[in-house]
Design an enzyme around this catalytic site. Structure first.
Site, PDB file in Angstrom:
ATOM      1  N   ASN A   7       0.867  -1.184   0.000  1.00 62.26           N
ATOM      2  CA  ASN A   7       0.000   0.000   0.000  1.00 62.26           C
ATOM      3  C   ASN A   7       0.903   1.234   0.000  1.00 62.26           C
ATOM      4  O   ASN A   7       1.528   1.550   1.012  1.00 62.26           O
ATOM      5  CB  ASN A   7      -0.876  -0.040   1.256  1.00 62.26           C
ATOM      6  N   ARG A  88      -2.483  -1.859  -3.532  1.00 60.64           N
ATOM      7  CA  ARG A  88      -3.770  -1.221  -3.261  1.00 60.64           C
ATOM      8  C   ARG A  88      -3.876   0.066  -4.077  1.00 60.64           C
ATOM      9  O   ARG A  88      -2.948   0.883  -4.063  1.00 60.64           O
ATOM     10  CB  ARG A  88      -3.860  -0.899  -1.773  1.00 60.64           C
ATOM     11  N   HIS A 177     -13.034   2.189   0.450  1.00 58.35           N
ATOM     12  CA  HIS A 177     -12.900   1.139   1.471  1.00 58.35           C
ATOM     13  C   HIS A 177     -13.497  -0.196   1.017  1.00 58.35           C
ATOM     14  O   HIS A 177     -13.843  -1.036   1.842  1.00 58.35           O
ATOM     15  CB  HIS A 177     -13.610   1.520   2.794  1.00 58.35           C
ATOM     16  N   ARG A 236     -13.073  15.254   7.729  1.00 55.96           N
ATOM     17  CA  ARG A 236     -13.871  15.469   6.509  1.00 55.96           C
ATOM     18  C   ARG A 236     -15.332  15.674   6.877  1.00 55.96           C
ATOM     19  O   ARG A 236     -15.845  15.029   7.796  1.00 55.96           O
ATOM     20  CB  ARG A 236     -13.765  14.257   5.581  1.00 55.96           C
ATOM     21  N   GLU A 379      -7.457  -5.629   5.185  1.00 52.62           N
ATOM     22  CA  GLU A 379      -7.384  -5.320   3.753  1.00 52.62           C
ATOM     23  C   GLU A 379      -6.177  -6.006   3.115  1.00 52.62           C
ATOM     24  O   GLU A 379      -6.229  -6.416   1.958  1.00 52.62           O
ATOM     25  CB  GLU A 379      -7.301  -3.796   3.572  1.00 52.62           C
TER      26      GLU A 379
END
Ligand code: ADP
Length: 391
Positions: A7, A88, A177, A236, A379
């Protein structure tokens, strides 16, 4: 077979190596401050964590050190043992609904989609190029955060804006996600012992999203064109009235870039509390009587409940609600407040079993109409699984 999950961020490289198909994690680590002064890396192996300083001028250098460490720690004897490297990628647009093997065409498409993920997609390409240079014989694959959401219907993924924004500029909902939502929904189906299920998966970390998953397929998700939609997040804003944007830009003479920063980095828990984007700090603030922390937490929880309720209706019921990621796995109070807000759906939290962090657990009572679970996400293992399958 040895498979590496990777990643890459603009200045970081996280990795985890697996023996597949056993899914045995052999070594993991992270390179930080790549291309910046003071670069270093940490490695975890056999339960031990090692930190080293190293000059990391670029991602290729990080890969070279990674390979040296694999050899030094006897995880591999030769490079040829690494059969696959899975990368990823945040944004796969409408091009990719599954993991694919890297080709020049795939890289060109990831590059084209950089406008939709300016911080992430270019970094992934840098990582792929570096891995190709250092481990040329491994099969390189790309695993997209958006792929799992490609099963959404047009009526769900479109915005009610001029249709040409979609045809000319690809403006639509892509979600994010996806790898995590897929992992926890697969695991939930294993726990429930069937695949014809209606699940609501809540990935609540610093970034946060909720998905509605029917029979293993995503039918709706809260993130949008970018990862700043849906839930209130650390910094956010999530869903807002779009007209706030031109209104404030006109009032304050903010540039588009400044507005983007305000909505992505200065909003959410941080914007409301004025204290922090980290839910641990918000909890501390609440315990000290900070009213704005309390307000931020109430808004944060309210939005999660709203989305779960919306997806409950859309799914026409729900077989399980899953909590995962930093907050979902670790914040006992956030989970409790969300579940308390779902009493009307027959959710009954079990305070004793909910008093846990980061462990797969059923956190509702036997009488609860909808069971809620903590399922720690993984993940990296999903990336390794997909890559193993393609190799
Ligand atoms: P990212 O989106 O960066 O991958 P994570 O899923 O790692 O984020 O989540 C990080 C967030 O998880 C932190 O910012 C913090 O808000 C939250 N978190 C981590 N540990 C705890 C804890 N023990 N209690 C409450 N919140 C926590």
């Amino acid at each position: 077979m040895k498979i590496l999950s990777v990643n890459c961020g603009s200045s970081s490289l996280k990795f985890q190596m697996y023996e597949m198909p056993e899914e045995k994690a052999l070594i993991s680590g992270v390179f930080e401050r790549i291309g910046i002064d003071g670069s270093f890396y940490t490695i975890k192996i056999n339960g031990e964590k090692i930190k080293k300083e190293a000059e990391l001028k670029d991602h290729k250098k990080a890969f070279e050190i990674l390979i040296d460490e694999l050899k030094e720690n006897k995880v591999v004897e030769s490079l040829d043992e690494i059969k696959g490297i899975g990368h990823r990628v945040v944004q796969g647009g409408a091009y990719f609904d599954k993991t694919v093997v890297v080709t020049e065409d795939v890289i060109a498409k990831i590059d084209e989609l950089s406008a939709l993920a300016p911080l992430h997609n270019p970094a992934a390409i840098v990582g792929i190029r570096a891995a190709q240079a250092v481990v040329p014989n491994a099969v390189q694959t790309v695993v997209f955060d958006t792929a799992f959401h490609q099963t959404m219907e047009e009526e769900t993924y479109l915005y009610a804006v001029p249709y040409e924004w979609y045809t000319d500029y690809k403006v639509r909902r892509y979600g994010a996600h996806g790898t995590s939502h897929k992992y926890v929904s697969l695991r939930a189906n294993e726990i429930l012992g069937r695949t014809n299920t209606k699940l609501i998966t809540c990935h609540i970390g610093n970034g946060a999203s909720i998905s509605a998953v029917r029979d293993g397929k995503c039918i709706n998700t809260s993130m949008g064109l970018t990862p700043n939609a849906g839930l209130i997040m650390g910094s956010r804003c999530g869903d807002i009235d779009a007209t706030i944007v031109p209104y404030i830009m006109e009032k304050t003479k903010m540039s588009p870039k400044e507005m983007d920063t305000a909505l992505n980095k200065q909003s959410g828990l941080l914007g409301i509390s004025g204290v922090s984007s980290d839910s641990r700090d918000i909890e501390d603030g609440i315990n000290k009587g900070n009213e704005r922390c309390l307000l931020a937490q109430k808004m944060y929880v309210r939005r999660i409940i709203d989305y779960i309720a919306k997806y409950y209706v859309e799914l026409e019921g729900c077989d399980a609600i899953i909590f995962t990621a930093g907050v979902g796995e670790n914040s006992i109070s956030t989970r409790r407040e969300v579940m308390d807000g779902l009493k009307v759906l027959g959710v009954e939290v079990d305070p004793t079993s909910n008093d846990v962090r980061g462990k797969e657990t059923l956190i509702t009572t036997a009488d609860s109409k909808i069971p809620c679970y903590i399922i720690p996400t993984d993940e990296e293992v999903m990336i390794a699984r997909d890559t193993y399958a393609l190799v």
